[in-house]
Design an enzyme around this catalytic site. Structure first.
Site, PDB file in Angstrom:
ATOM      1  N   LYS A  22       0.833  -1.209   0.000  1.00 25.43           N
ATOM      2  CA  LYS A  22       0.000   0.000   0.000  1.00 25.43           C
ATOM      3  C   LYS A  22       0.870   1.262   0.000  1.00 25.43           C
ATOM      4  O   LYS A  22       0.658   2.168  -0.801  1.00 25.43           O
ATOM      5  CB  LYS A  22      -0.901  -0.009   1.235  1.00 25.43           C
ATOM      6  CG  LYS A  22      -1.515   1.327   1.558  1.00 25.43           C
ATOM      7  CD  LYS A  22      -2.234   1.275   2.893  1.00 25.43           C
ATOM      8  CE  LYS A  22      -2.519   2.616   3.476  1.00 25.43           C
ATOM      9  NZ  LYS A  22      -1.369   3.365   3.969  1.00 25.43           N
ATOM     10  N   ASN A  23       1.829   1.320   0.907  1.00 26.97           N
ATOM     11  CA  ASN A  23       2.570   2.567   1.049  1.00 26.97           C
ATOM     12  C   ASN A  23       3.497   2.845  -0.134  1.00 26.97           C
ATOM     13  O   ASN A  23       3.878   3.998  -0.353  1.00 26.97           O
ATOM     14  CB  ASN A  23       3.345   2.586   2.375  1.00 26.97           C
ATOM     15  CG  ASN A  23       2.395   2.806   3.549  1.00 26.97           C
ATOM     16  OD1 ASN A  23       1.226   3.163   3.363  1.00 26.97           O
ATOM     17  ND2 ASN A  23       2.882   2.569   4.766  1.00 26.97           N
ATOM     18  N   CYS A 117      -5.383   8.303   8.860  1.00 26.21           N
ATOM     19  CA  CYS A 117      -5.550   7.850  10.242  1.00 26.21           C
ATOM     20  C   CYS A 117      -5.155   8.933  11.227  1.00 26.21           C
ATOM     21  O   CYS A 117      -4.223   9.700  10.987  1.00 26.21           O
ATOM     22  CB  CYS A 117      -4.696   6.604  10.483  1.00 26.21           C
ATOM     23  SG  CYS A 117      -5.257   5.199   9.538  1.00 26.21           S
ATOM     24  N   ARG A 122      -0.101  15.240  13.096  1.00 24.02           N
ATOM     25  CA  ARG A 122       0.707  14.680  12.000  1.00 24.02           C
ATOM     26  C   ARG A 122       1.192  15.844  11.135  1.00 24.02           C
ATOM     27  O   ARG A 122       0.641  16.144  10.089  1.00 24.02           O
ATOM     28  CB  ARG A 122      -0.107  13.671  11.193  1.00 24.02           C
ATOM     29  CG  ARG A 122      -0.502  12.449  12.012  1.00 24.02           C
ATOM     30  CD  ARG A 122      -1.165  11.392  11.192  1.00 24.02           C
ATOM     31  NE  ARG A 122      -0.242  10.673  10.323  1.00 24.02           N
ATOM     32  CZ  ARG A 122      -0.581   9.597   9.621  1.00 24.02           C
ATOM     33  NH1 ARG A 122      -1.798   9.129   9.672  1.00 24.02           N
ATOM     34  NH2 ARG A 122       0.301   8.992   8.856  1.00 24.02           N
ATOM     35  N   ASP A 306       3.506   0.583  12.281  1.00 22.45           N
ATOM     36  CA  ASP A 306       2.266   0.078  11.666  1.00 22.45           C
ATOM     37  C   ASP A 306       1.974  -1.375  12.037  1.00 22.45           C
ATOM     38  O   ASP A 306       0.934  -1.918  11.655  1.00 22.45           O
ATOM     39  CB  ASP A 306       2.330   0.246  10.140  1.00 22.45           C
ATOM     40  CG  ASP A 306       2.180   1.697   9.729  1.00 22.45           C
ATOM     41  OD1 ASP A 306       1.952   2.538  10.606  1.00 22.45           O
ATOM     42  OD2 ASP A 306       2.299   1.991   8.519  1.00 22.45           O
ATOM     43  N   ARG A 398      -9.153   0.234   3.587  1.00 22.46           N
ATOM     44  CA  ARG A 398      -8.179   1.167   3.008  1.00 22.46           C
ATOM     45  C   ARG A 398      -6.864   0.465   2.696  1.00 22.46           C
ATOM     46  O   ARG A 398      -6.133   0.884   1.800  1.00 22.46           O
ATOM     47  CB  ARG A 398      -7.886   2.311   3.995  1.00 22.46           C
ATOM     48  CG  ARG A 398      -8.893   3.431   3.985  1.00 22.46           C
ATOM     49  CD  ARG A 398      -8.361   4.605   4.788  1.00 22.46           C
ATOM     50  NE  ARG A 398      -6.969   4.844   4.454  1.00 22.46           N
ATOM     51  CZ  ARG A 398      -6.018   5.208   5.314  1.00 22.46           C
ATOM     52  NH1 ARG A 398      -6.311   5.419   6.568  1.00 22.46           N
ATOM     53  NH2 ARG A 398      -4.784   5.386   4.917  1.00 22.46           N
TER      54      ARG A 398
HETATM   55  C1  UD1 Z   1       4.217   6.881   6.882  1.00 28.43           C
HETATM   56  C2  UD1 Z   1       3.237   5.742   6.651  1.00 28.43           C
HETATM   57  C3  UD1 Z   1       2.529   5.399   7.957  1.00 28.43           C
HETATM   58  C4  UD1 Z   1       3.567   5.075   9.040  1.00 28.43           C
HETATM   59  C5  UD1 Z   1       4.618   6.169   9.145  1.00 28.43           C
HETATM   60  C6  UD1 Z   1       5.776   5.790  10.061  1.00 28.43           C
HETATM   61  C7  UD1 Z   1       2.621   6.076   4.347  1.00 28.43           C
HETATM   62  C8  UD1 Z   1       1.572   6.487   3.387  1.00 28.43           C
HETATM   63  N1  UD1 Z   1       2.297   6.166   5.659  1.00 28.43           N
HETATM   64  O1  UD1 Z   1       3.464   7.993   7.359  1.00 28.43           O
HETATM   65  O2  UD1 Z   1       1.677   4.301   7.719  1.00 28.43           O
HETATM   66  O3  UD1 Z   1       2.930   4.943  10.285  1.00 28.43           O
HETATM   67  O4  UD1 Z   1       5.175   6.456   7.846  1.00 28.43           O
HETATM   68  O5  UD1 Z   1       6.382   4.622   9.617  1.00 28.43           O
HETATM   69  O6  UD1 Z   1       3.701   5.662   3.956  1.00 28.43           O
HETATM   70  N2  UD1 Z   1       6.990  14.379  11.341  1.00 28.43           N
HETATM   71  C9  UD1 Z   1       7.253  15.692  11.614  1.00 28.43           C
HETATM   72  N3  UD1 Z   1       7.205  16.594  10.585  1.00 28.43           N
HETATM   73  C10 UD1 Z   1       6.896  16.230   9.301  1.00 28.43           C
HETATM   74  C11 UD1 Z   1       6.639  14.881   9.044  1.00 28.43           C
HETATM   75  C12 UD1 Z   1       6.679  13.973  10.069  1.00 28.43           C
HETATM   76  O7  UD1 Z   1       7.530  16.042  12.748  1.00 28.43           O
HETATM   77  O8  UD1 Z   1       6.873  17.105   8.430  1.00 28.43           O
HETATM   78  C13 UD1 Z   1       7.024  13.360  12.434  1.00 28.43           C
HETATM   79  C14 UD1 Z   1       5.647  12.738  12.695  1.00 28.43           C
HETATM   80  O9  UD1 Z   1       4.871  13.504  13.586  1.00 28.43           O
HETATM   81  C15 UD1 Z   1       6.016  11.378  13.238  1.00 28.43           C
HETATM   82  C16 UD1 Z   1       7.345  11.050  12.546  1.00 28.43           C
HETATM   83  O10 UD1 Z   1       7.832  12.284  12.012  1.00 28.43           O
HETATM   84  O11 UD1 Z   1       6.244  11.465  14.625  1.00 28.43           O
HETATM   85  C17 UD1 Z   1       7.253  10.042  11.442  1.00 28.43           C
HETATM   86  O12 UD1 Z   1       6.287  10.441  10.500  1.00 28.43           O
HETATM   87  P1  UD1 Z   1       6.389  10.075   8.948  1.00 28.43           P
HETATM   88  O13 UD1 Z   1       7.476   9.068   8.753  1.00 28.43           O
HETATM   89  O14 UD1 Z   1       6.455  11.341   8.174  1.00 28.43           O
HETATM   90  O15 UD1 Z   1       4.989   9.382   8.686  1.00 28.43           O
HETATM   91  P2  UD1 Z   1       4.097   9.440   7.380  1.00 28.43           P
HETATM   92  O16 UD1 Z   1       4.976   9.592   6.191  1.00 28.43           O
HETATM   93  O17 UD1 Z   1       2.977  10.395   7.578  1.00 28.43           O
END
Ligand code: UD1
Length: 419
Positions: A22-23, A117, A122, A306, A398
């Site tokens: 999915k990701n 989610c 986020r 996850d 999803r």
């Molecule tokens: C992706 C995955 C999600 C998974 C997550 C962590 C997809 C579509 N989703 O989500 O299923 O749970 O990786 O493995 O691939 N952060 C910041 N600033 C930012 C971005 C992130 O502080 O601009 C922080 C977030 O709050 C979190 C951490 O970084 O604590 C990791 O987030 P991130 O790896 O970005 O998650 P997603 O890409 O949203």
């Protein structure tokens, strides 16, 4: 509104084939619109997130066609619209990849803040910081992110936090920026490597994906490509845990076993028998007494957040005291309230959950509070005594292809009812 009804306890045995990731899919579909050409994406999972994203890029002018259930042809020559409204993106967090893809190709994008989610705040500040460093002007007005750049220029970007989404988004924009981009402290998840492989086949120049420094030399244009998506690490992990929690024996097929190392190690530590093959892993927990362990979620290659809800659920029925530390998301334990309704003993304090193993869970009515929490409810239902009814199945849909069909084939007593 669908519900899943499970009559447990079930002992799952047999083989299950894992769908495409999915990701990876939700990053590769936006990447495909960066080519002024045709792309053929194979091994796409048949899930709601793919359906939503396909609808969104179609609205933007891409001509898409499913050649079969898992193969999507994307002709992006007609893409004109560089905006996606809240209505289009509300269900899916990964719609933010349209930002990087559109900025790269058109130097302009207008995308509503993503849904998906809810596990606490986020933020996407790191994504925006990267775009700004490449020369984009970024404004956020009434929850819509607007970006424009006269010219995108490669830049050196250090990630303050390891972020999957920011790494992918910056990579997307950077492949069509002028000059060289270096992403330091990059995320290393398997789907980042998968996206980089796809972009490189399209003509991009990306080196180092899968390490913490990614170097990208911008190119003028990307061309069409045919690409097969990697297997889903999280779906695979969910079925591995299903074998453990039901005292069953499952051969999880069509996977990349190294992606599963952190989970395989934990299940072995708990007392399950793990056998690795070239593209499969067998988890045998028949007549094994599993004991609780400590688990910490971390960025890849650490234990994936996850799989945290599924693993915590397993710990609630393992012998002894288990400890889970959630290091990635600040609020990813809402589902524990549901497990408690089933008789689980869990104490959550901040980022730590302590489980005390019970001999059995009891079936009742619960909801999927998000995608992976939904998978955790299914696992709980499979090992619980009696009937478990799971609501809000839309979250599970999803990200899991035909979950009830796959579980039924393994001997589980599960059915979907539409109300
Ligand atoms: C992706 C995955 C999600 C998974 C997550 C962590 C997809 C579509 N989703 O989500 O299923 O749970 O990786 O493995 O691939 N952060 C910041 N600033 C930012 C971005 C992130 O502080 O601009 C922080 C977030 O709050 C979190 C951490 O970084 O604590 C990791 O987030 P991130 O790896 O970005 O998650 P997603 O890409 O949203």
């Amino acid at each position: 509104m669908d519900k899943l009804i499970i009559n447990g306890p079930c002992c799952l045995k047999g083989e299950v084939s894992i769908s495409g990731a999915k990701n990876a899919a939700v990053a590769i579909i936006p990447a495909a619109i960066m080519a002024d050409d045709i792309c053929l994406i194979e091994n796409l999972p048949c899930i709601e997130d793919v359906v939503s994203l396909n609808a969104t890029i179609s609205k933007m002018g891409a001509k898409t066609e499913f050649l079969d259930k898992h193969t999507l042809k994307i002709d992006s020559r007609g893409v004109e619209n560089v905006s996606a409204t809240f209505e289009e993106v509300r269900k899916m967090r990964a719609s933010y990849y349209l930002l990087g893809a559109l900025l790269g190709r058109y130097k302009k994008a207008e995308v509503a803040m993503p849904g998906g989610c809810d596990f606490g705040t986020r933020p996407i500040d790191l994504h925006l910081k990267g775009f700004r460093a490449m020369g984009a002007e970024v404004t956020v007005e009434r929850n819509v992110i607007k970006m424009e750049a006269k010219k995108l220029t490669g830049a050196s970007i250090y990630m303050d936090t390891v972020s999957v989404g920011a790494t992918i988004n910056i990579m997307l924009a950077a492949v069509l920026a002028e000059g060289r981009t270096v992403i330091e402290n990059a995320a290393k998840e398997p789907h980042i490597v998968d996206l980089a492989n796809f972009l490189n086949i399209m003509g991009a120049k990306i080196k180092g994906a899968g390490t913490d420094v990614i170097r990208i030399t911008g190119v003028e244009k990307l061309h069409g490509a045919q690409y097969t998506i990697i297997p889903d690490q999280i779906e695979a992990g969910t079925y591995m845990i299903a074998a453990a929690i039901t005292g069953g024996d499952i051969l999880v097929k069509n996977i990349i076993p190294t992606h599963m190392d952190s989970l395989s190690a934990k299940l072995a530590e708990m007392g399950a028998e793990i056998t690795e093959f070239d593209d499969a892993i067998r988890v045998n927990a028949v007549e094994k007494k599993l004991h609780a362990v400590a688990v910490q979620t971390m960025a890849y290659p650490g234990f994936p957040t996850d799989l945290q809800p599924q693993m915590t659920t397993l710990l609630t029925v393992a012998e002894g005291i288990g400890k889970v530390t959630e290091n990635v998301w600040e609020n990813r334990y809402q589902y524990t309230q549901m497990l408690k309704l089933m008789g689980a003993q869990i104490n959550v304090e901040g980022r730590v959950a302590i489980t005390t193993g019970v001999t059995t869970l009891n079936g009742t009515s619960v909801d999927a509070t998000d995608l992976r929490a939904g998978a955790a409810m299914v696992l709980a239902g499979l090992c619980a005594k009696g009937e478990t009814t799971i609501g809000e199945v839309k979250y599970i849909d999803r990200g899991y292809e035909e979950i009830e069909t796959k579980i039924t084939a393994l001997g589980g007593n599960i059915r979907r009812v539409s109300l």
